[in-house]
Design a protein around this motif. Structure first.
Motif, mmCIF file in Angstrom:
data_model
loop_
_atom_site.group_PDB
_atom_site.id
_atom_site.type_symbol
_atom_site.label_atom_id
_atom_site.label_comp_id
_atom_site.label_asym_id
_atom_site.label_seq_id
_atom_site.Cartn_x
_atom_site.Cartn_y
_atom_site.Cartn_z
ATOM 1 N N TRP A 298 -24.673 -22.340 15.848
ATOM 2 C CA TRP A 298 -24.224 -21.416 17.060
ATOM 3 C C TRP A 298 -24.877 -20.272 16.968
ATOM 4 C CZ3 TRP A 298 -22.082 -22.744 21.338
ATOM 5 C CH2 TRP A 298 -21.372 -21.921 22.213
ATOM 6 N N HIS A 299 -25.688 -20.055 17.995
ATOM 7 C CA HIS A 299 -26.582 -18.800 18.241
ATOM 8 C C HIS A 299 -27.292 -18.240 16.895
ATOM 9 C CE1 HIS A 299 -24.724 -18.135 22.175
ATOM 10 N NE2 HIS A 299 -23.532 -17.978 21.831
ATOM 11 N N ARG A 304 -21.435 -22.201 11.935
ATOM 12 C CA ARG A 304 -20.589 -22.968 12.921
ATOM 13 C C ARG A 304 -21.652 -24.130 13.446
ATOM 14 N NH1 ARG A 304 -18.530 -19.216 17.581
ATOM 15 N NH2 ARG A 304 -17.808 -21.084 18.463
ATOM 16 N N GLY A 305 -21.107 -25.212 13.736
ATOM 17 C CA GLY A 305 -22.118 -26.452 14.245
ATOM 18 C C GLY A 305 -21.547 -27.568 13.897
ATOM 19 N N LEU A 306 -22.366 -28.674 14.469
ATOM 20 C CA LEU A 306 -21.985 -30.278 14.390
ATOM 21 C C LEU A 306 -22.355 -30.740 13.089
ATOM 22 C CD1 LEU A 306 -20.317 -32.382 16.038
ATOM 23 C CD2 LEU A 306 -22.819 -33.120 16.740
ATOM 24 N N THR A 307 -21.622 -31.366 12.153
ATOM 25 C CA THR A 307 -22.083 -32.088 10.869
ATOM 26 C C THR A 307 -21.902 -33.579 10.854
ATOM 27 O OG1 THR A 307 -21.908 -30.285 9.613
ATOM 28 C CG2 THR A 307 -21.892 -32.235 8.486
ATOM 29 N N LEU A 308 -22.746 -34.467 10.599
ATOM 30 C CA LEU A 308 -22.883 -35.995 10.442
ATOM 31 C C LEU A 308 -22.713 -36.275 9.015
ATOM 32 C CD1 LEU A 308 -22.933 -38.572 11.945
ATOM 33 C CD2 LEU A 308 -25.390 -38.527 11.461
ATOM 34 N N THR A 309 -21.679 -37.078 8.688
ATOM 35 C CA THR A 309 -21.713 -37.737 7.322
ATOM 36 C C THR A 309 -21.493 -39.273 7.449
ATOM 37 O OG1 THR A 309 -20.457 -35.690 6.752
ATOM 38 C CG2 THR A 309 -20.130 -37.744 5.293
ATOM 39 N N THR A 331 -17.794 -33.873 12.234
ATOM 40 C CA THR A 331 -17.104 -32.495 12.330
ATOM 41 C C THR A 331 -17.868 -31.615 13.037
ATOM 42 O OG1 THR A 331 -18.015 -32.054 10.091
ATOM 43 C CG2 THR A 331 -16.086 -33.256 10.139
ATOM 44 N N TRP A 332 -16.890 -30.715 13.585
ATOM 45 C CA TRP A 332 -17.568 -29.480 14.697
ATOM 46 C C TRP A 332 -16.917 -28.071 13.971
ATOM 47 C CZ3 TRP A 332 -17.103 -29.233 20.701
ATOM 48 C CH2 TRP A 332 -17.749 -28.144 20.999
ATOM 49 N N LYS A 333 -17.505 -27.463 13.202
ATOM 50 C CA LYS A 333 -17.051 -26.233 12.817
ATOM 51 C C LYS A 333 -17.045 -25.160 13.901
ATOM 52 C CE LYS A 333 -15.456 -23.620 9.721
ATOM 53 N NZ LYS A 333 -16.252 -22.784 8.445
ATOM 54 N N PRO A 340 -13.508 -19.238 15.645
ATOM 55 C CA PRO A 340 -14.668 -19.612 14.920
ATOM 56 C C PRO A 340 -14.631 -20.510 13.585
ATOM 57 C CG PRO A 340 -14.514 -17.283 14.796
ATOM 58 C CD PRO A 340 -13.112 -17.899 15.947
ATOM 59 N N GLN A 341 -13.253 -20.504 13.088
ATOM 60 C CA GLN A 341 -13.001 -20.815 11.765
ATOM 61 C C GLN A 341 -12.466 -22.303 11.821
ATOM 62 O OE1 GLN A 341 -14.522 -19.907 8.830
ATOM 63 N NE2 GLN A 341 -15.326 -18.221 9.909
ATOM 64 N N ASP A 342 -11.849 -22.627 13.098
ATOM 65 C CA ASP A 342 -11.283 -23.930 13.298
ATOM 66 C C ASP A 342 -12.410 -25.131 13.226
ATOM 67 O OD1 ASP A 342 -9.273 -22.704 13.473
ATOM 68 O OD2 ASP A 342 -8.666 -23.115 15.579
#
Length: 433
Positions: A298-299, A304-309, A331-333, A340-342
């Motif tokens: 994110w910027h 922050r961002g999307l993670t694939l497992t 998962t999307w942080k 921003p922490q959710d």
């Protein structure tokens, strides 16, 4: 499974001497104890005190369709000592952790109690509701940390087949090789005597192997502080190659693992059932894969961002009840600028029952002269797959508090076709005191 509380604690640095109890800036609910915690940390002593709770209710379907709620929890008391700071022992660490689990599991309502679920809607419930010495080990590095050796009372999953996870369903967490070969591979909170040797091949690549003594009392309730080496049933030996890259201009973190395990303990061969007994025994073995990669930022920030497992486990067809497993999770942080922490997560896991195990159940029913599912002596035939889905939203209320509602859907609980698919609602929380 590695404690969710420890994972949460590791995500936040020490807030400083001004951290007060219940502060939204403090990593601990009870604060910095008048700067005592920060001062001890500077000297090499860090204390951990955490609490994890997981509740779940079967909202529809399952073996018992009436809505029922269950609550399970875990307390954690630990200390980590940097012996380089304390005793000038270069690159040396000592850790001791005591845990206590208590409560009940909604899986007892969702699945046929004669077979049970393959997974669990409350991952913190497993491995007996009791006090345990979960960690008591010494770790030492040599040659600028190229060689790293750890020995003592350890859990296998803290080093092998590990990944970051906030899911409440057991089938979507870390250490999946241990979940589907849990008679030999003990994840958190069950420890055993063992050792692990890690060799760095490159800054982001290492090879490691472990040796863990197996005793029948390790997983038993009330035996969490037994330290004998005998009676020994065998030893578990996992070997793993790990790659932890940071990819692209945004330095996106990844966690890639391929591993193999072997157990020298003797297990019954399901296909050798003759005349109401097993005629053959064999050793257990299997392999596993983990691929976890952050895909977006994110910027330009990887916070922050999307993670694939993606995870997979393959077990031998002779001795294992579940011969293969696969899962996929996103998962999307930081999904919202205001939060921003959710984190939001969506995952699916497939667990397959070994056909040799299925035939063994069918043979027992035939020999017992029982064919009706509703007969109290009938053994429910577990065949095919159980599939677990979960959607959660993790609310980071403060650095020391997470609250996480979730929804789960389980098809064929226990891989028993007579049991209806189940819809489960859950709520979990992590508190760092």
């Amino acid at each position: 499974m590695l404690s969710l509380t420890l994972l949460a604690a590791s995500a936040y640095p020490i807030a400083g001497h001004s951290a007060e109890a219940f502060s939204s800036q403090s990593p601990w609910m009870t604060g910095d104890w008048g700067s005592t915690r920060s001062q001890l940390s500077e000297k090499g002593i860090d204390f951990q005190l955490g609490y994890t709770m997981e509740s779940a209710a079967n909202l529809a379907g399952g073996y018992r369709s009436s809505t029922t709620a269950r609550y399970s929890d875990q307390w954690l008391f630990g200390v980590d000592m940097n012996l380089e700071k304390l005793l000038n022992w270069q690159d040396t660490e000592f850790r001791m952790t005591i845990t206590n689990r208590d409560g009940q599991n909604i899986a007892d309502q969702v699945a046929d109690p004669r077979s049970g679920m393959l997974s669990s809607p409350q991952e913190v419930w497993g491995r007996g509701q009791t006090w345990r010495l979960t960690q008591f080990w010494l770790r030492k590095g040599w040659f600028d940390h190229r060689l790293d050796i750890k020995a003592g009372r350890m859990t296998v999953g803290e080093d092998f087949d590990s990944s970051n996870s906030q899911f409440q369903n057991l089938a979507l967490g870390s250490g999946q090789a241990g979940n589907w070969r849990g008679d030999h591979w003990f994840n958190w909170p069950v420890s055993q005597w063992g050792g692990r040797v890690k060799l760095s091949l490159a800054p982001d690549v290492y090879l490691q192997a472990g040796f863990y003594n197996q005793n029948p009392y390790n997983a038993e309730r009330g035996d969490g502080f037994r330290f004998e080496f005998s009676p020994t049933t065998g030893n578990l030996i996992p070997v793993e190659l790990v790659w932890t890259p940071t990819l692209g201009a945004d330095q996106l973190p990844g966690n890639y693992r391929i591993g193999y395990y072997y157990s020298s303990a003797n297990d019954n061969v399901y296909g050798s059932w003759r005349h109401q007994r097993f005629e053959q025994a064999s050793h257990a073995y299997g392999g596993y894969l983990v691929a976890q990669q952050q895909l977006t930022t994110w910027h330009g920030s990887a916070d922050r961002g999307l993670t694939l497992t993606a995870q997979a486990v393959m077990n031998d067809h002779k001795t294992s009840k579940t011969d293969n497993y696969q899962s996929l999770a996103l998962t999307w942080k930081g999904p919202f600028d205001a939060r921003p922490q959710d984190e939001v997560g969506l995952g699916v896991a497939r667990i397959h029952v070994n056909s040799s195990y299925t035939r063994w159940l069918q043979q027992q029913n035939l020999e017992n002269g029982v064919s009706r599912y509703n007969s109290p002596t009938y053994l429910p035939v577990q065949s095919g797959t159980e599939v677990n889905y979960e959607l959660y939203y993790n609310v980071q209320v403060a650095p020391w508090l997470q609250v996480r509602p979730d929804l789960q859907y389980v098809t064929a609980p226990g891989a028993v076709s007579q049991v209806k698919n189940a819809f489960i609602g859950g709520l979990s929380a992590n508190i760092i005191f």
